[in-house]
Enzyme design. Structure first.
Site, PDB file in Angstrom:
ATOM      1  N   LYS A   1      -3.376  14.388 -75.092  1.00 32.29           N
ATOM      2  CA  LYS A   1      -3.452  14.477 -76.546  1.00 32.29           C
ATOM      3  C   LYS A   1      -4.852  14.939 -76.966  1.00 32.29           C
ATOM      4  CE  LYS A   1       0.740  13.286 -77.690  1.00 32.29           C
ATOM      5  NZ  LYS A   1       1.618  14.187 -78.498  1.00 32.29           N
TER       6      LYS A   1
ATOM      7  N   ARG B   1      -6.191   9.860 -84.656  1.00 34.27           N
ATOM      8  CA  ARG B   1      -5.427   8.615 -84.592  1.00 34.27           C
ATOM      9  C   ARG B   1      -6.278   7.453 -84.069  1.00 34.27           C
ATOM     10  NH1 ARG B   1      -0.664  10.238 -86.412  1.00 34.27           N
ATOM     11  NH2 ARG B   1       0.068  12.313 -85.804  1.00 34.27           N
TER      12      ARG B   1
ATOM     13  N   SER C   1       4.491  17.089 -89.010  1.00 36.16           N
ATOM     14  CA  SER C   1       5.420  17.795 -88.135  1.00 36.16           C
ATOM     15  C   SER C   1       6.432  18.607 -88.944  1.00 36.16           C
ATOM     16  CB  SER C   1       6.155  16.800 -87.230  1.00 36.16           C
ATOM     17  OG  SER C   1       5.266  16.146 -86.366  1.00 36.16           O
TER      18      SER C   1
ATOM     19  N   ASP D   1       2.988   9.143 -81.024  1.00 34.21           N
ATOM     20  CA  ASP D   1       1.828   9.241 -81.910  1.00 34.21           C
ATOM     21  C   ASP D   1       1.384   7.883 -82.440  1.00 34.21           C
ATOM     22  OD1 ASP D   1       1.641  11.987 -81.658  1.00 34.21           O
ATOM     23  OD2 ASP D   1       2.919  12.385 -83.393  1.00 34.21           O
TER      24      ASP D   1
ATOM     25  N   ARG E   1      -5.480  21.358 -73.510  1.00 37.55           N
ATOM     26  CA  ARG E   1      -4.101  20.855 -73.602  1.00 37.55           C
ATOM     27  C   ARG E   1      -3.203  21.653 -72.659  1.00 37.55           C
ATOM     28  NH1 ARG E   1      -3.759  18.383 -78.855  1.00 37.55           N
ATOM     29  NH2 ARG E   1      -1.604  17.762 -78.397  1.00 37.55           N
TER      30      ARG E   1
ATOM     31  N   GLN F   1       7.535  19.143 -79.056  1.00 40.43           N
ATOM     32  CA  GLN F   1       6.840  20.420 -79.201  1.00 40.43           C
ATOM     33  C   GLN F   1       7.390  21.457 -78.228  1.00 40.43           C
ATOM     34  OE1 GLN F   1       2.639  19.761 -78.728  1.00 40.43           O
ATOM     35  NE2 GLN F   1       2.515  18.343 -80.468  1.00 40.43           N
TER      36      GLN F   1
END
Length: 453
Positions: free
Chosen positions: A359, A407, A32, A332, A134, A181
């Site tokens: 996500k 992830r 990030s 996250d 998204r 974001q």
């Protein structure tokens, strides 16, 4: 699980169970912060030098996007984590001759949309199959209130996103969902808008963009409320900030996987070096402490960012509850926290997790499937995710699909280290979007093997 997925590689991993986690490791630079450092360097006048930049495909897409916009970006061939950016500020952006491909990066898609709406020219942003699913209206709608000319599929709800740069006028905005974001996209647009732009978020989210505003001495105001809300006010940039030199701290979200491995395995004692411990990124550590995790913090220091070393040892864990107000600060880390929770005595419940469905995969569904594949139990009613843990839980070796979600792939690898036998993880190549050296580091930190095929 029917959701279509893809990644840059269909590689699979085979993780051999057994072994503890010991030693020291400095995870890669924070993804990030790397994104924002590159964007803010392009806003500055002169030569900025960044070190420790994430090598993941997401950040590489950022570099390629800036190059297509005409920004001079150079990656050191000897140390690819070192990048120089030479710019005259946002005015140096040019209309590209091709579509801007953000790959798998939702952060880049949303932040760059906020940057480009105030730049002269026509720009089209798109990405992989995950990206075009998204939700974008949460960004597009408030940007249109500033006067932005943005369109896309379904009226701007999904990428590809088409932008015709225009003259923006600042105003008061509210974010529709708690998202760093979205907030960052609006802040970046506000720096290009005439007058003053105020962004109100009902739940304060991660503050990396605000940290850069302070670091670069860009005029802004932050007001935090007892309710947990935050207002960020910015004015139009009247001159480009001065170029800067910055080291990117290690990514706490990547450190979380190795912390998890140490907590759930026996005879483990691990130290993660140089971890970013700033506002909104240490929330998962606080949850782990509530669960009984043996964590320690050393060499705490402040500079551009708060940084420290985090130690983790084998622990007997218990279930806990994670409130909806906590979720934005650990969004996250929920897959790996859920994986840890299968080894904790009792029920661990996450509230207000519906955002996980937007996500890289439907992370509620893929997290539950991951846990069930290993023989654990988890369920969700859409807004809530519950994991039913056992202190003596022993995962069964299995085949688990990452669904192209980095992830989920890395969380599966950590659970697999505790299984008897070999676990196969499908579509493991997706980890390269964020953590290129994950498999190598996993092998270094434990007395077990991982094979990539």
């Amino acid at each position: 699980m029917n959701k279509e997925h893809e990644s840059g590689s269909n590689a699979r991993a085979v993780v051999r169970g057994g072994g503890s986690f010991n030693g020291e490791l400095e995870p890669p630079g924070d993804k990030s912060i790397s994104h924002r450092a590159l964007i803010f360097a392009s806003f500055c006048k002169g030569r900025s030098t960044l070190s420790g930049v994430s090598l993941g495909a997401d950040v590489s897409a950022n570099v390629n996007t800036l190059l297509k916009l005409g920004v001079d970006v150079h990656r050191d061939p000897v140390d690819p984590t070192r990048i120089t950016v030479v710019s005259d500020g946002p005015s140096s952006y040019g209309e590209p001759s091709e579509i801007l491909d953000v790959g798998n990066s939702g952060t880049l898609l949303r932040l760059m949309t906020g940057v480009l709406v105030g730049c002269e020219g026509h720009f089209v942003l798109t990405g992989d199959r995950s990206i075009v699913q998204r939700p974008m209206m949460r960004v597009v709608s408030p940007l249109r209130q500033l006067g932005a000319k943005v369109d896309g599929r379904d009226g701007g709800a999904y990428a590809p996103i088409s932008i015709r740069g225009s003259r923006l006028k600042g105003r008061d905005l509210s974010t529709q969902v708690p998202s760093a974001q979205v907030k960052s996209s609006l802040i970046l647009a506000g720096l290009m808008a005439e007058g003053t732009t105020k962004i109100h978020e009902l739940i304060k989210t991660r503050a990396h963009t605000e940290e850069f505003l302070s670091y670069l001495e860009i005029d802004h105001e932050i007001v935090d409320f007892d309710s947990g809300a935050r207002d960020v006010t910015v004015n139009k940039l009247t001159r480009a900030p001065r170029a800067f030199t910055l080291g990117i701290p290690a990514d706490p979200s990547q450190a979380a996987f190795f912390i998890a491995g140490a907590l759930i395995s026996s005879d483990s004692d691990l130290v993660l070096r140089g971890i970013y411990l700033g506002e909104g990124r240490d929330a998962y550590l606080k949850v782990l402490e509530r669960m009984g995790a043996h964590l320690s913090y050393e060499n705490l220091r402040d500079g551009a960012f708060p940084i420290g070393d985090v130690g983790a040892r084998s622990s007997l864990l218990k279930g806990t509850e994670i409130s909806s107000a906590e979720v934005p600060g650990l969004i996250d880390e929920i897959p790996i926290l859920a994986a840890i929770a299968t080894f904790a005595e009792g029920v661990t419940t996450f509230y207000g997790v519906s955002e996980l469905r937007a996500k890289e995969s439907d992370r509620i569904a893929t997290t539950i499937e991951m846990i069930k594949r290993f023989g654990g139990r988890a369920e969700s009613d859409g807004e809530r995710l519950s994991v039913f843990g056992q202190r003596n839980f022993k995962p069964k070796a299995c085949v688990v699909d990452s669904y192209g979600d980095h992830r989920i792939a890395m969380s599966s690898a950590i659970m697999a280290t505790q299984a008897d036998g070999d676990t196969e993880i499908l579509d493991f190549g997706c980890v390269e979007t964020s953590y290129v050296d994950f498999a190598e580091h996993l092998s270094q930190m434990r007395s077990g093997e991982i094979f990539i095929a």
